[in-house]
Scaffold this motif. Structure first.
Motif: not given
Length: 236
Positions: A12-19
């Motif tokens: 989830i953290i990775g996806q938030m940063i990626s987005m």
């Protein structure tokens, strides 16, 4: 386009940063473990790496060291570990910056850009052209970035790592006033913990090495009540 590799086991953290970064025209890849992260470094060739220290298959500091042996790409640690010992160990083993969770996305983006600036120095010279990242020449001295020393009239002048990092920052931003806390942060990134007085000592030593008259400096000027700036005089 700046390429960012995120090595973070929290999807989830990775996806938030990626987005967030993707919306700002960063090209982003995610890896959820150290093994995949090392593989992506080779195939993706990132410009900067965001590295979590808690991973399922690697101890974070060990992975940081492995990455540094593999590549000189800037590494920004993103971690819940907030104690000074962890930070210093990360810097000593090869990290370029350390950001404690939770953090704002705006700060993350700013730190990414700062790390990229520090890893790719372009030195302005007279007439608006750019110097090389290996050597920056001025009327009285040359800063040799590759060998991390100063040359004055064909004589090599050794400078400490701290003095070199400060000088590098000055030359990258001629005319900009640096507060003492900014210079402290520059040295903190390389694992050195200093105070205001230590910065003043480093400046005094640099003036002795590059100024014709250290008591009346032409290059490194004091801005009273604020800090110091590098004045770009007679660049050649």
């Amino acid at each position: 386009m700046i390429k960012v590799l995120i090595i973070e086991d929290d999807i989830i953290i990775g996806q938030m940063i990626s987005m967030y970064l993707s919306e700002d025209q960063f090209e982003v890849k995610q890896s959820v473990n150290g093994h995949d992260g090392l593989r992506e470094i080779v195939h993706f060739q990132p410009d900067v790496i965001l590295l979590d220290l808690v991973l399922p298959d690697y101890e974070g500091l060990e992975l940081c060291g492995a990455i540094r042996e593999l590549s000189s790409v800037p590494i920004i640690v993103i971690s819940t570990k907030t104690n000074i010992k962890e930070k210093v160990e990360a810097f000593n083993i090869g990290a370029d910056d350390y950001l404690c969770k939770p953090f704002s996305m705006q700060e993350l983006k700013a730190r990414i850009k700062a790390s990229l600036r520090m890893s790719d120095i372009q030195v302005p010279v007279a007439g608006g052209s750019e110097g090389t990242e290996c050597e920056s020449q001025y009327a009285d001295f040359t800063l040799d970035v590759e060998r991390r020393l100063i040359v004055i009239k064909d004589q090599k002048i050794d400078i400490t790592n701290s003095e070199f990092e400060i000088m590098k920052r000055f030359i990258h931003y001629p005319g900009r006033v640096f507060r003492r806390d900014e210079l402290i942060d520059t040295l903190y990134r390389m694992g050195e913990i200093v105070n205001d007085r230590a910065i003043d000592v480093h400046i005094t030593n640099l003036r002795r090495k590059i100024e014709q008259n250290p008591k009346e400096p032409q290059y490194i000027k004091t801005v009273w009540g604020v800090g110091y700036k590098f004045v770009h005089l007679s660049a050649i």
